[in-house]
Design a protein around this motif. Structure first.
Motif, PDB file in Angstrom:
ATOM      1  N   ILE A  11      14.488  -8.903  -6.452  1.00 47.82           N
ATOM      2  CA  ILE A  11      14.482  -9.327  -5.065  1.00 47.82           C
ATOM      3  C   ILE A  11      15.387 -10.539  -4.953  1.00 47.82           C
ATOM      4  O   ILE A  11      15.187 -11.524  -5.644  1.00 47.82           O
ATOM      5  CB  ILE A  11      13.066  -9.694  -4.598  1.00 47.82           C
ATOM      6  CG1 ILE A  11      12.140  -8.473  -4.765  1.00 47.82           C
ATOM      7  CG2 ILE A  11      13.063 -10.164  -3.151  1.00 47.82           C
ATOM      8  CD1 ILE A  11      10.693  -8.794  -4.518  1.00 47.82           C
ATOM      9  N   ALA A  12      16.414 -10.473  -4.111  1.00 48.63           N
ATOM     10  CA  ALA A  12      17.326 -11.603  -3.964  1.00 48.63           C
ATOM     11  C   ALA A  12      16.604 -12.757  -3.300  1.00 48.63           C
ATOM     12  O   ALA A  12      16.234 -12.697  -2.145  1.00 48.63           O
ATOM     13  CB  ALA A  12      18.544 -11.194  -3.140  1.00 48.63           C
ATOM     14  N   VAL A 243       5.699  -8.231   2.905  1.00 50.63           N
ATOM     15  CA  VAL A 243       6.257  -6.871   2.795  1.00 50.63           C
ATOM     16  C   VAL A 243       6.932  -6.642   1.444  1.00 50.63           C
ATOM     17  O   VAL A 243       6.606  -5.705   0.717  1.00 50.63           O
ATOM     18  CB  VAL A 243       7.243  -6.600   3.950  1.00 50.63           C
ATOM     19  CG1 VAL A 243       8.001  -5.291   3.719  1.00 50.63           C
ATOM     20  CG2 VAL A 243       6.499  -6.543   5.278  1.00 50.63           C
ATOM     21  N   SER A 244       7.909  -7.509   1.107  1.00 52.37           N
ATOM     22  CA  SER A 244       8.735  -7.253  -0.072  1.00 52.37           C
ATOM     23  C   SER A 244       8.058  -7.636  -1.380  1.00 52.37           C
ATOM     24  O   SER A 244       8.503  -7.199  -2.443  1.00 52.37           O
ATOM     25  CB  SER A 244      10.071  -7.989   0.059  1.00 52.37           C
ATOM     26  OG  SER A 244      10.859  -7.375   1.051  1.00 52.37           O
ATOM     27  N   LEU A 245       7.005  -8.443  -1.304  1.00 49.35           N
ATOM     28  CA  LEU A 245       6.227  -8.709  -2.516  1.00 49.35           C
ATOM     29  C   LEU A 245       4.908  -7.942  -2.491  1.00 49.35           C
ATOM     30  O   LEU A 245       4.687  -7.041  -3.295  1.00 49.35           O
ATOM     31  CB  LEU A 245       5.998 -10.215  -2.686  1.00 49.35           C
ATOM     32  CG  LEU A 245       5.480 -10.717  -4.044  1.00 49.35           C
ATOM     33  CD1 LEU A 245       4.003 -10.477  -4.254  1.00 49.35           C
ATOM     34  CD2 LEU A 245       6.285 -10.139  -5.197  1.00 49.35           C
ATOM     35  N   LYS A 271      10.215   0.969  -2.229  1.00 50.06           N
ATOM     36  CA  LYS A 271      11.279   0.607  -1.292  1.00 50.06           C
ATOM     37  C   LYS A 271      11.082   1.321   0.050  1.00 50.06           C
ATOM     38  O   LYS A 271      11.355   0.742   1.119  1.00 50.06           O
ATOM     39  CB  LYS A 271      12.639   0.920  -1.909  1.00 50.06           C
ATOM     40  CG  LYS A 271      12.989  -0.016  -3.059  1.00 50.06           C
ATOM     41  CD  LYS A 271      14.227   0.424  -3.813  1.00 50.06           C
ATOM     42  CE  LYS A 271      14.422  -0.399  -5.076  1.00 50.06           C
ATOM     43  NZ  LYS A 271      14.816  -1.781  -4.816  1.00 50.06           N
ATOM     44  N   LEU A 272      10.602   2.547   0.020  1.00 51.61           N
ATOM     45  CA  LEU A 272      10.261   3.234   1.271  1.00 51.61           C
ATOM     46  C   LEU A 272       9.134   2.493   1.986  1.00 51.61           C
ATOM     47  O   LEU A 272       9.139   2.360   3.220  1.00 51.61           O
ATOM     48  CB  LEU A 272       9.862   4.680   0.990  1.00 51.61           C
ATOM     49  CG  LEU A 272      10.984   5.630   0.564  1.00 51.61           C
ATOM     50  CD1 LEU A 272      10.411   7.001   0.221  1.00 51.61           C
ATOM     51  CD2 LEU A 272      12.046   5.763   1.667  1.00 51.61           C
ATOM     52  N   THR A 273       8.170   2.012   1.220  1.00 47.79           N
ATOM     53  CA  THR A 273       7.072   1.243   1.814  1.00 47.79           C
ATOM     54  C   THR A 273       7.596  -0.018   2.489  1.00 47.79           C
ATOM     55  O   THR A 273       7.175  -0.366   3.605  1.00 47.79           O
ATOM     56  CB  THR A 273       6.043   0.872   0.724  1.00 47.79           C
ATOM     57  OG1 THR A 273       5.413   2.073   0.260  1.00 47.79           O
ATOM     58  CG2 THR A 273       4.983  -0.074   1.266  1.00 47.79           C
ATOM     59  N   GLU A 274       8.495  -0.719   1.829  1.00 45.74           N
ATOM     60  CA  GLU A 274       9.082  -1.921   2.435  1.00 45.74           C
ATOM     61  C   GLU A 274       9.705  -1.603   3.793  1.00 45.74           C
ATOM     62  O   GLU A 274       9.474  -2.305   4.782  1.00 45.74           O
ATOM     63  CB  GLU A 274      10.151  -2.514   1.514  1.00 45.74           C
ATOM     64  CG  GLU A 274       9.625  -3.250   0.307  1.00 45.74           C
ATOM     65  CD  GLU A 274      10.745  -3.938  -0.446  1.00 45.74           C
ATOM     66  OE1 GLU A 274      11.227  -4.977   0.037  1.00 45.74           O
ATOM     67  OE2 GLU A 274      11.148  -3.422  -1.506  1.00 45.74           O
ATOM     68  N   LEU A 275      10.504  -0.553   3.840  1.00 40.89           N
ATOM     69  CA  LEU A 275      11.200  -0.221   5.082  1.00 40.89           C
ATOM     70  C   LEU A 275      10.240   0.321   6.138  1.00 40.89           C
ATOM     71  O   LEU A 275      10.485   0.178   7.337  1.00 40.89           O
ATOM     72  CB  LEU A 275      12.313   0.784   4.802  1.00 40.89           C
ATOM     73  CG  LEU A 275      13.526   0.188   4.071  1.00 40.89           C
ATOM     74  CD1 LEU A 275      14.474   1.282   3.602  1.00 40.89           C
ATOM     75  CD2 LEU A 275      14.259  -0.808   4.960  1.00 40.89           C
ATOM     76  N   ALA A 276       9.139   0.920   5.704  1.00 41.14           N
ATOM     77  CA  ALA A 276       8.138   1.382   6.664  1.00 41.14           C
ATOM     78  C   ALA A 276       7.387   0.216   7.296  1.00 41.14           C
ATOM     79  O   ALA A 276       6.937   0.302   8.447  1.00 41.14           O
ATOM     80  CB  ALA A 276       7.156   2.332   5.980  1.00 41.14           C
TER      81      ALA A 276
END
Length: 356
Positions: A11-12, A243-245, A271-276
């Protein structure tokens, strides 16, 4: 403390850009320079510094804006040379400093020569055995050596993440942590996670080294907990952390309880979960996934990025050229959710159950 990460999630964290104030007037990069920088980052995450430098050199230096020019200069200073550079870590302890230098030299050599990555890992093992001395006499592989090294580092005041974050052996060092409990609302239902918030870092890992501090591992999972790099999440109530963590790692927990999945499959679903779930950060995620995507399934993160973006485009009925940043947020979230649910249905019918 964790030794071998089940998944280390790249994760950046923006650690380099946060270190210095932005100039009053920022000079922007040209589109070609932005594309070159993205290609360079992708090459580094796939373990190839020569390809990363070629991507940067394909565009004239004067097309890189302020921040990108700093990245370009650092990349050339660090990797366009015959031998690994000495980088002052600020660590006073001689043993810990020598361990970190040993890993940095390994990272540099493995990135410069991907074809001999395994040989460089073997050389790293032997150098670490020499540093540990008699305590490592029976440690013939990383699985045996890393617990010894981790215990020794802890004696010197440092917690460590080791193991493999594909494609390289990992080392992160920190001094403090705080443990909290969270209930995460995933697209397919709630998931409870225990989170270790890690702080006071002395070493940020190979992806941070490879990208000249542009980002680091933001977190990883073990069988029973999530480990989060606290400096990457200044707002624990913010979407990046939620979301991302939490969303990303919570999806890993849910999936590992049901199935045995490859690393890229776990990443793909997370990654799909993040975007959802993402709202304000959705475009940032799309940009990040677009920069680091790749076609090699042995590189879990870039490959999952590519697969996730392709799955969403299919759900939307678009081809490879579809600009996902132009898709209305609700449609993007729904497409990601449907792609995740479709993957679940397919796995329910065919995937091997967890522990099976």
């Amino acid at each position: 403390m964790p030794r071998l990460p089940v998944l280390a999630c790249l994760i950046a964290c923006g650690l380099a850009s946060a270190a210095a104030p932005a100039p009053a007037t920022v000079r922007e990069s040209t589109p070609a320079a932005k594309q070159a920088m993205g290609a360079s980052i992708s090459a580094q995450l796939q373990g190839d510094s020569r390809a990363a430098l070629r991507a940067l050199d394909a565009v004239p230096a004067d097309q890189f804006g302020d921040f990108a020019a700093q990245y370009r200069a650092c990349m050339h200073g660090r990797f366009d040379r015959e031998n690994p550079p000495w980088i002052d870590s600020g660590i006073d302890d001689p043993f810990v400093r020598d361990v970190l230098w040993t890993y940095q030299a390994y990272w540099w050599r493995a990135l410069a020569d991907p074809a001999h990555r395994d040989a460089q890992a073997e050389a790293l093992l032997q150098r670490l055995r020499a540093l540990l001395g008699p305590e490592a006499d029976g440690a013939q592989d990383f699985e045996a050596l890393e617990p010894v090294l981790s215990a020794k580092l802890l004696e010197h005041g440092y917690h460590a993440l080791q193991g493999l974050t594909p494609p390289l052996r990992e080392l992160m060092l920190w001094r403090s942590e705080d443990v909290r409990e969270y209930d995460v609302a995933l697209p397919e239902g709630p998931q409870h996670v225990t989170v270790h918030l890690l702080d006071d870092f002395a070493a940020w890992g190979w992806s941070h080294y490879a990208r000249c501090g542009l980002g680091s591992n933001g977190g990883w999972t073990t069988d029973d907990a999530v480990y989060a790099v606290r400096p990457g999440y200044p707002d624990l109530d913010g979407e990046k952390f939620q979301v991302s963590l939490l969303g990303h790692e919570g999806q890993h927990f849910a999936d590992k309880q049901r199935w045995q999945l490859e690393a890229w499959e776990l990443e793909y679903r997370a990654k799909l979960t993040e975007l959802a779930l993402a709202d304000r950060t959705s475009h940032d995620l799309l940009e990040k996934f677009g920069q680091s995507h790749g076609a090699d399934s042995s590189m879990p993160h870039p490959y999952a990025d590519e697969q996730a973006l392709a799955a969403i485009r299919r759900q939307l009925g678009g081809g490879d050229a579809l600009d996902l940043t132009s898709v209305p947020l609700h449609d993007l979230q729904q497409a990601a959710r449907e792609a995740l649910l479709a993957d679940t249905r397919a796995r329910m019918a065919s995937a091997k159950p967890a522990g099976g």
